[in-house]
Design an enzyme around this catalytic site. Structure first.
Site, mmCIF file in Angstrom:
data_model
loop_
_atom_site.group_PDB
_atom_site.id
_atom_site.type_symbol
_atom_site.label_atom_id
_atom_site.label_comp_id
_atom_site.label_asym_id
_atom_site.label_seq_id
_atom_site.Cartn_x
_atom_site.Cartn_y
_atom_site.Cartn_z
ATOM 1 N N HIS A 15 6.323 157.890 20.741
ATOM 2 C CA HIS A 15 5.121 157.315 19.644
ATOM 3 C C HIS A 15 5.715 155.962 19.055
ATOM 4 C CE1 HIS A 15 2.299 156.328 16.520
ATOM 5 N NE2 HIS A 15 1.159 157.067 17.145
ATOM 6 N N GLU A 33 -1.020 153.234 23.986
ATOM 7 C CA GLU A 33 -1.346 152.782 22.694
ATOM 8 C C GLU A 33 -0.871 151.382 22.331
ATOM 9 O OE1 GLU A 33 -2.314 156.231 19.820
ATOM 10 O OE2 GLU A 33 0.025 156.170 19.831
HETATM 11 P P1 PGA Z 1 -4.847 155.119 14.479
HETATM 12 O O1 PGA Z 1 -3.614 155.934 15.190
HETATM 13 O O2 PGA Z 1 -6.024 156.015 15.218
HETATM 14 O O3 PGA Z 1 -4.800 155.604 13.114
HETATM 15 O O4 PGA Z 1 -4.840 153.825 14.909
HETATM 16 C C1 PGA Z 1 -3.435 156.195 16.358
HETATM 17 C C2 PGA Z 1 -1.882 156.925 16.719
HETATM 18 O O5 PGA Z 1 -1.014 156.168 16.190
HETATM 19 O O6 PGA Z 1 -1.665 157.516 17.610
#
Ligand code: PGA
Length: 272
Positions: free
Chosen positions: A92, A162
């Site tokens: 992540h 992401e």
């Molecule tokens: P968010 O976070 O939906 O609050 O933008 C997503 C993540 O970091 O997995």
């Protein structure tokens, strides 16, 4: 393909009781055919794992690469396994920011696979530039994470795209569906070049970054997007289960339409 919608609670909520209540509220509001995974803080895993069902499972947010030993403060996939954790986030951006290199990410990925837990490999660029450098960044993250893995191992991994600029409350904005679509096509291309079209077609690629009840369906409508990784909105049982139930309803509707088309085609054939 069945949607995979994962919640990431990050370092929330404040108390175990609140975690239990939020988890129970999510479980209760899920429709009978909906499923989800919630990645919770490690400390809450033993308690929440008692509440798991066929519809809701627990995910971890990280796993240390070594199973046991002199590693103060760490939790490994071996330890997580005893609580029947189904998924584990790996790489992540918030873990990468606190020191996870591509090499560490790759080791963590292996350690999780070894325990039969499904890794959710997070990839994504810090910024978007006009020269499309972000494609190179994401490609390198995937190649390095998968280095030395067999096709059989690679196909078990979920890839979460992401973009860092779209994550969290300081996000510039969420990704647009077309940016997201471009990247999922690209990710499947990278996988195809590594292990062939078949795995590239079936591997799960999900999107995360400021997903909420207003934009979730626009990502789910993209053909190559198998699911979502949701941070903030996963702490609201109403919003989170609304997104999940909606995704399953859409799938049901698509399956119904498909079955009808097949039926009509068979009918026309028989009449000829
Ligand atoms: P968010 O976070 O939906 O609050 O933008 C997503 C993540 O970091 O997995």
């Amino acid at each position: 393909m069945e949607p995979l919608i994962i919640g990431n609670w990050k370092l929330n909520p404040k108390k175990t009781l609140e975690a239990i209540n939020t988890f129970k509220a999510i479980k209760k509001a899920l429709q009978k055919d909906s499923k989800t995974v919630v990645c919770v803080p490690t400390l809450y895993i033993p308690e929440l794992s008692k509440l798991m069902s066929n519809h809701i499972s627990i995910g971890a947010q990280d796993a240390f690469e070594t199973e046991l030993g002199a590693h103060t403060g760490k939790v490994s996939a071996l330890l997580l396994k005893q609580y029947k954790v189904s998924h584990c986030l790996i790489g992540h951006s918030e873990m990468r920011a606190s020191g996870d290199t591509d090499e560490i990410v790759s080791q963590k990925l292996r350690s999780v696979l070894k325990q039969g837990i499904i890794p959710v490999l997070c990839v994504g660029e810090k910024e978007r530039t006009e020269e499309h450098w972000y494609l190179h960044v994401v490609k390198e993250q995937i190649l390095k994470a998968f280095d030395g893995l067999s096709p059989n191992e690679i196909k078990k991994v979920v890839i979460a795209y992401e973009p860092i600029w779209a994550i969290g409350k300081d996000a510039i904005r969420s990704s647009t569906p077309s940016e997201c679509e471009e990247m999922t096509i690209f990710i499947r291309r990278v996988i195809a070049d590594m292990v062939g079209e078949k795995i590239a077609h079936t591997i799960k690629v999900i999107y995360g970054g400021s997903v909420d009840k207003t934009n979730a369906q626009s990502f789910m409508d993209i053909q190559g997007v198998t699911g979502l990784l949701i941070g903030r909105a996963s702490l609201s049982p109403k919003d989170f289960t609304g997104i999940i139930n909606n995704a399953y309803d859409t799938l049901k509707e698509k399956n119904k339409q498909y079955a009808n088309t097949q039926k009509n085609q068979r009918k026309t054939k028989a009449q000829k």
